[in-house]
Design a protein around this motif. Structure first.
Motif, PDB file in Angstrom:
ATOM      1  N   UNK A 175     -25.889  49.415  12.758  1.00  0.00           N
ATOM      2  CA  UNK A 175     -26.175  48.579  11.584  1.00  0.00           C
ATOM      3  C   UNK A 175     -26.248  47.100  11.937  1.00  0.00           C
ATOM      4  N   UNK A 176     -25.374  46.669  12.833  1.00  0.00           N
ATOM      5  CA  UNK A 176     -25.264  45.223  13.075  1.00  0.00           C
ATOM      6  C   UNK A 176     -26.100  44.727  14.239  1.00  0.00           C
ATOM      7  N   UNK A 177     -26.595  45.631  15.041  1.00  0.00           N
ATOM      8  CA  UNK A 177     -27.477  45.209  16.132  1.00  0.00           C
ATOM      9  C   UNK A 177     -26.712  44.711  17.350  1.00  0.00           C
ATOM     10  N   UNK A 178     -27.474  44.455  18.426  1.00  0.00           N
ATOM     11  CA  UNK A 178     -26.845  44.126  19.723  1.00  0.00           C
ATOM     12  C   UNK A 178     -26.170  42.760  19.734  1.00  0.00           C
ATOM     13  N   UNK A 179     -26.685  41.837  18.910  1.00  0.00           N
ATOM     14  CA  UNK A 179     -26.127  40.477  18.957  1.00  0.00           C
ATOM     15  C   UNK A 179     -24.738  40.399  18.311  1.00  0.00           C
ATOM     16  N   UNK A 180     -24.384  41.441  17.574  1.00  0.00           N
ATOM     17  CA  UNK A 180     -23.098  41.418  16.878  1.00  0.00           C
ATOM     18  C   UNK A 180     -21.969  41.729  17.871  1.00  0.00           C
ATOM     19  N   UNK A 181     -20.890  40.953  17.799  1.00  0.00           N
ATOM     20  CA  UNK A 181     -19.756  41.207  18.702  1.00  0.00           C
ATOM     21  C   UNK A 181     -18.768  42.130  18.004  1.00  0.00           C
ATOM     22  N   UNK A 182     -18.303  43.145  18.734  1.00  0.00           N
ATOM     23  CA  UNK A 182     -17.388  44.128  18.127  1.00  0.00           C
ATOM     24  C   UNK A 182     -15.987  43.997  18.716  1.00  0.00           C
ATOM     25  N   UNK A 183     -14.998  44.128  17.847  1.00  0.00           N
ATOM     26  CA  UNK A 183     -13.610  44.259  18.312  1.00  0.00           C
ATOM     27  C   UNK A 183     -13.233  45.682  17.903  1.00  0.00           C
ATOM     28  N   UNK A 184     -13.006  46.550  18.880  1.00  0.00           N
ATOM     29  CA  UNK A 184     -12.788  47.964  18.543  1.00  0.00           C
ATOM     30  C   UNK A 184     -11.319  48.352  18.699  1.00  0.00           C
ATOM     31  N   UNK A 185     -10.767  48.897  17.633  1.00  0.00           N
ATOM     32  CA  UNK A 185      -9.332  49.224  17.631  1.00  0.00           C
ATOM     33  C   UNK A 185      -9.121  50.706  17.315  1.00  0.00           C
ATOM     34  N   UNK A 186      -7.977  51.252  17.728  1.00  0.00           N
ATOM     35  CA  UNK A 186      -7.693  52.666  17.417  1.00  0.00           C
ATOM     36  C   UNK A 186      -7.466  52.874  15.916  1.00  0.00           C
ATOM     37  N   UNK A 187      -7.671  54.129  15.490  1.00  0.00           N
ATOM     38  CA  UNK A 187      -7.547  54.449  14.063  1.00  0.00           C
ATOM     39  C   UNK A 187      -6.156  55.008  13.750  1.00  0.00           C
ATOM     40  N   UNK A 188      -5.624  54.619  12.619  1.00  0.00           N
ATOM     41  CA  UNK A 188      -4.396  55.230  12.082  1.00  0.00           C
ATOM     42  C   UNK A 188      -4.659  55.506  10.611  1.00  0.00           C
ATOM     43  N   UNK A 189      -3.710  56.081   9.873  1.00  0.00           N
ATOM     44  CA  UNK A 189      -3.977  56.307   8.436  1.00  0.00           C
ATOM     45  C   UNK A 189      -4.300  54.961   7.791  1.00  0.00           C
ATOM     46  N   UNK A 190      -5.146  55.000   6.778  1.00  0.00           N
ATOM     47  CA  UNK A 190      -5.704  53.733   6.291  1.00  0.00           C
ATOM     48  C   UNK A 190      -4.654  52.734   5.814  1.00  0.00           C
TER      49      UNK A 190
END
Ligand code: M6R
Length: 382
Positions: free
Chosen positions: A328-343
């Protein structure tokens, strides 16, 4: 004293796997108790929360008309992060008050109100005065503090110590995550008898058990956050968008950036985007969007689309392996990826990389990390 770290704030951010464990130690029973041969399963001997300082008050709290959380700054954000959990699993009306505003309004408080005063130091003047005000009105006063023997701990009827260990940096970090764990445990203790909420309650307890390891994993993003800080250090302003559980994450991240990195930053409720903040969006303004997976998913994807359509410089905090966001955000978007826990626990994970970002921004911009100008660790004069 700083255990090999350059600054207390940095040390305290990195201590969070242990501080969170300390908050839960002796209070959360994670595993199922296997009955002896011939014995039946007793559902109430399974996952359990035991908060010694609150146990005898639980029935009174349950009978209360509402829970009112009162705090300042980061402690207020911790209450905001847990409000929905409290509403959903303790099934009580919850109101939140900034201590100074409660006092300015002389807001109504009743004898059957259950007032929770959340303060790391336990000495904050506004919170202490609000406590005295609530006590005079006859409310039950509950303290959630990090300092044994503090004024708030002594003056409340009952409470929970968060046991995060001494926090020295003016910017509150490990206390924030431990406050959320403590308030969540309180919500879990309040719904212990509910069969209907059993599955949800068990899932939260199981997820609590995974937090220390998941925070350890997030701390590995340190060098990535340094890189991001390098890119952002010259900016005038930084917006942080979040909604639902992560509105608090947006406010808290922005507070950290302005407090220590001395950069203008604003936390924005994404649901309010079209009611004003969207006018600020252009290709020059960096925006962090907290978009980890939760029931706000569809709405956050639409927020991202709209920000992208206006050319925003997006930095998206999302869960690991979330390919929809990248697409959705394309290559120029910077991502910070974190592990998932219950919301409901995800804000505890999500704030950690943003604490690291504000720490690195401060160092790179050459400001005092542990003693930001004009601020004191504990605000004892209102
Ligand atoms: O000790 P307290 O939690 O009562 O302090 C409340 C605020 O003064 C405090 O959280 C302040 O906002 C922090 N310095 C933020 O990092």
């Amino acid at each position: 004293m700083k255990g090999g770290y350059e600054h207390y704030m940095q040390k305290e951010i990195h201590e969070q796997p242990e501080s969170i464990l300390q908050t839960m130690r002796g209070r959360v029973k994670f595993s199922r108790v296997v009955p002896k041969e011939g014995e039946a399963w007793d559902p109430y001997t399974e996952r359990r929360i035991k908060l010694g300082g609150l146990a005898e008050y639980i029935p009174t709290i349950r009978r209360g008309r509402r829970l009112m959380f009162v705090a300042c700054g980061t402690s207020y954000h911790a209450c905001l992060a847990c409000r929905q959990t409290m509403e959903e699993i303790a099934e009580m009306p919850v109101s939140l008050e900034l201590a100074s505003d409660l006092l300015d309004r002389r807001a109504p408080i009743f004898r059957d109100d259950m007032c929770v005063f959340v303060s790391q130091s336990g000495e904050t003047a506004d919170t202490m005065q609000a406590l005295q005000y609530a006590k005079d009105k006859g409310a039950l006063c509950i303290g959630v503090t990090n300092t044994v023997g503090s004024a708030i701990a002594r003056s409340t009827h009952c409470g929970v110590h968060i046991n995060a260990g001494c926090e020295i940096g003016v910017a509150s970090t490990k206390a924030y995550t431990s406050q959320q764990v403590a308030i969540t445990m309180m919500a879990l203790a309040l719904c212990e008898d509910s069969i209907r909420l059993r599955a949800q309650r068990d899932a939260i307890i199981d997820s609590l058990g995974t937090l220390p390891d998941k925070i350890r994993a997030v701390l590995k993003l340190d060098s990535k956050m340094l890189e991001l800080a390098e890119q952002l250090k010259g900016e005038q302003s930084l917006l942080v968008f979040g909604r639902g559980y992560n509105y608090a994450t947006a406010l808290e991240a922005a507070l950290k950036v302005k407090e220590v990195a001395l950069m203008h930053s604003e936390g924005i409720l994404a649901g309010e985007m079209k009611h004003g903040p969207l006018a600020l969006v252009d290709e020059h303004l960096p925006i962090i969007v907290v978009a980890t997976r939760d029931r706000m998913r569809g709405k956050m994807l639409s927020v991202l689309q709209q920000l992208r359509a206006r050319g925003a410089q997006l930095i998206v905090l999302c869960n690991k392996g979330d390919s929809d966001i990248q697409d959705l955000c394309g290559k120029s978007c910077r991502l910070i990826q974190v592990p998932e826990v219950v919301e409901c626990l995800q804000p505890i994970i999500n704030i950690v990389p943003l604490q690291l970002l504000s720490y690195h921004l401060t160092v790179l911009r050459g400001f005092n990390v542990d003693q930001p100008r004009n601020l004191a660790k504990s605000v004892t004069v209102s």
